[in-house]
Design an enzyme around this catalytic site. Structure first.
Site, PDB file in Angstrom:
ATOM      1  N   HIS A 121       0.909  -1.308  -0.322  1.00  0.00           N
ATOM      2  CA  HIS A 121       0.338  -0.090   0.082  1.00  0.00           C
ATOM      3  C   HIS A 121       0.507   1.570   0.210  1.00  0.00           C
ATOM      4  O   HIS A 121       0.806   2.406  -0.328  1.00  0.00           O
ATOM      5  CB  HIS A 121      -1.370  -0.306   1.055  1.00  0.00           C
ATOM      6  CG  HIS A 121      -0.309   0.527   2.445  1.00  0.00           C
ATOM      7  ND1 HIS A 121       0.141  -0.115   3.458  1.00  0.00           N
ATOM      8  CD2 HIS A 121      -0.276   1.814   3.060  1.00  0.00           C
ATOM      9  CE1 HIS A 121       0.117  -0.245   4.570  1.00  0.00           C
ATOM     10  NE2 HIS A 121       0.136   1.237   4.265  1.00  0.00           N
TER      11      HIS A 121
ATOM     12  N   ASP B 279       0.106  -7.741   1.275  1.00  0.00           N
ATOM     13  CA  ASP B 279       0.791  -6.492   1.776  1.00  0.00           C
ATOM     14  C   ASP B 279       2.323  -6.163   1.859  1.00  0.00           C
ATOM     15  O   ASP B 279       2.765  -5.657   2.136  1.00  0.00           O
ATOM     16  CB  ASP B 279      -0.042  -5.100   2.815  1.00  0.00           C
ATOM     17  CG  ASP B 279      -0.129  -4.503   2.759  1.00  0.00           C
ATOM     18  OD1 ASP B 279       0.658  -3.712   2.055  1.00  0.00           O
ATOM     19  OD2 ASP B 279      -0.383  -3.274   4.106  1.00  0.00           O
TER      20      ASP B 279
ATOM     21  N   GLN C 220       0.800   5.793  11.535  1.00  0.00           N
ATOM     22  CA  GLN C 220       0.535   5.885  10.284  1.00  0.00           C
ATOM     23  C   GLN C 220       1.992   6.177  10.317  1.00  0.00           C
ATOM     24  O   GLN C 220       2.802   7.864  10.494  1.00  0.00           O
ATOM     25  CB  GLN C 220      -0.369   7.946   9.944  1.00  0.00           C
ATOM     26  CG  GLN C 220      -1.354   6.956   9.868  1.00  0.00           C
ATOM     27  CD  GLN C 220      -2.468   5.681  10.420  1.00  0.00           C
ATOM     28  OE1 GLN C 220      -2.058   6.367  11.564  1.00  0.00           O
ATOM     29  NE2 GLN C 220      -2.437   4.852   9.492  1.00  0.00           N
ATOM     30  N   GLY C 221       2.671   6.148   8.657  1.00  0.00           N
ATOM     31  CA  GLY C 221       4.272   6.702   7.940  1.00  0.00           C
ATOM     32  C   GLY C 221       5.327   5.429   8.921  1.00  0.00           C
ATOM     33  O   GLY C 221       6.206   5.363   8.342  1.00  0.00           O
ATOM     34  N   ASP C 222       4.719   4.412   9.614  1.00  0.00           N
ATOM     35  CA  ASP C 222       5.488   3.532  10.263  1.00  0.00           C
ATOM     36  C   ASP C 222       5.020   2.656   9.435  1.00  0.00           C
ATOM     37  O   ASP C 222       6.118   0.940   8.477  1.00  0.00           O
ATOM     38  CB  ASP C 222       5.531   2.849  11.077  1.00  0.00           C
ATOM     39  CG  ASP C 222       5.630   3.502  12.376  1.00  0.00           C
ATOM     40  OD1 ASP C 222       7.318   4.895  12.277  1.00  0.00           O
ATOM     41  OD2 ASP C 222       4.997   4.037  13.400  1.00  0.00           O
ATOM     42  N   SER C 223       4.246   2.490   8.543  1.00  0.00           N
ATOM     43  CA  SER C 223       4.196   1.858   6.914  1.00  0.00           C
ATOM     44  C   SER C 223       5.217   0.904   6.277  1.00  0.00           C
ATOM     45  O   SER C 223       5.509   1.860   5.936  1.00  0.00           O
ATOM     46  CB  SER C 223       2.743   1.849   6.452  1.00  0.00           C
ATOM     47  OG  SER C 223       1.842   1.984   6.713  1.00  0.00           O
TER      48      SER C 223
HETATM   49  N1  ARG Z   1      -1.133   2.231   7.293  1.00  0.00           N
HETATM   50  C1  ARG Z   1      -0.250   3.489   7.959  1.00  0.00           C
HETATM   51  C2  ARG Z   1       1.143   3.560   6.986  1.00  0.00           C
HETATM   52  O1  ARG Z   1       0.455   3.614   6.193  1.00  0.00           O
HETATM   53  C3  ARG Z   1      -0.051   2.022   9.729  1.00  0.00           C
HETATM   54  C4  ARG Z   1      -1.285   2.179  10.046  1.00  0.00           C
HETATM   55  C5  ARG Z   1      -0.490   1.401  11.390  1.00  0.00           C
HETATM   56  N2  ARG Z   1      -1.724   0.989  12.605  1.00  0.00           N
HETATM   57  C6  ARG Z   1      -1.213   0.578  13.498  1.00  0.00           C
HETATM   58  N3  ARG Z   1      -2.499   1.460  13.998  1.00  0.00           N
HETATM   59  N4  ARG Z   1      -0.414  -0.469  13.611  1.00  0.00           N
HETATM   60  O2  ARG Z   1       1.378   4.014   7.879  1.00  0.00           O
END
Ligand code: ARG
Length: 270
Positions: free
Chosen positions: A83, A128, A214-217
């Site tokens: 993603h 993913d 968000q941003g750790d993805s």
């Molecule tokens: N989708 C998020 C990203 O793009 C990562 C989210 C992780 N969330 C969590 N609750 N662990 O950075």
């Protein structure tokens, strides 16, 4: 690809607030700390509920310019989340930064992408993972991936430059935390559309407080193997908000895709 259908479906079910909360989208590039050097959070309050990593502690970690994390699978191939990328093919738009915990450290090493390979069949539900081929090797240690499910248990380390709380700023300094494994049945009760076998959950179920965000993805979730070496078991994927009690983080189950990932790396010349 950055707005998977899974989450659009949830919009109708749970409303617009939860769209943001469930978002798989990487942090906007504009949220990177370059214009916000003070965005390093309070000591001890980051990834969510983590602390700063030491320089050299996780030398395989890279920051990607679209606002995601990743890990060096090979010196010139980054493993990240599907993603985080826009499909497969030639792509010279991504910069990978490695070798530092401080993104503004002049000692940072960088490379540009040449090609992206997104997991075949990726449609926003499971699968993913993606590989990014770099235009040159980053001279850093790599992170081996788990080849079977033996390490899908215990306590895991997560690390990234993502938000230090739900809705928080991207970070200048790499943050780390430990999260315990959550079994599929328990995770499924929190997330009915969990893709068992392709996704793996981790987090402090009772208390919350520690999580990726968000941003750790795209960044790795990893642990020590029986030989005491780091092995990657997960890829930061999604969650309902960050660090909420009863809402663990969801990670790509790397062992499930290990053979596919190795084949894909070979295709990229890894
Ligand atoms: N989708 C998020 C990203 O793009 C990562 C989210 C992780 N969330 C969590 N609750 N662990 O950075």
């Amino acid at each position: 690809m950055k707005n998977p259908t899974k989450h659009l479906k949830r919009l109708t079910a749970v409303g617009a607030v939860a769209l943001a909360a469930f978002s798989l989208s990487p942090a906007a590039a504009s949220a990177l700390p370059s214009g916000n050097p003070a965005g390093d959070g309070e000591p001890g309050t980051t990834i969510v509920g983590g602390t700063r990593a030491e320089q050299g502690e996780f030398p395989f970690m890279v920051r990607l310019s679209m606002g995601c994390g990743g890990a060096l699978l090979e010196k010139d191939i980054v493993l990240t989340a599907a993603h985080c990328v826009d499909g497969s093919g030639s792509d010279t738009s991504i910069t990978a930064t490695g070798g530092v915990v401080d993104l503004e450290d002049p000692a940072a090493v960088t490379a540009k992408s040449t090609e992206v390979l997104q997991a075949p069949g990726y449609d926003g539900q499971g699968k993913d993972w993606a590989l990014i081929k770099l235009d040159k090797a980053l001279d850093q240690p790599t992170l081996p991936i788990a080849k079977d499910d033996a390490y899908n248990e215990g306590d895991f380390t997560i690390a990234g430059w993502g938000a230090d709380q739900e809705g928080g700023d991207q970070q200048r300094y790499l943050l780390k935390a430990e999260v315990p494994f959550v079994d599929d049945a328990t995770c499924k009760s929190a997330y009915p559309d969990l893709v068992e076998g392709e996704e793996l959950c981790a987090g402090k179920l009772d208390t919350g407080g520690v999580d990726s965000c968000q941003g750790d993805s795209g960044g790795p979730m990893f642990r020590k193997d029986d030989a005491g070496e780091w092995v990657q078991v997960g890829i930061v994927s999604w969650g309902d908000g960050c660090a909420r009690p009863g809402k663990p983080g969801v990670y790509t189950e790397v062992s499930t895709f290990a053979a596919d990932i190795e084949d894909a790396a070979a295709q990229l010349g890894g």
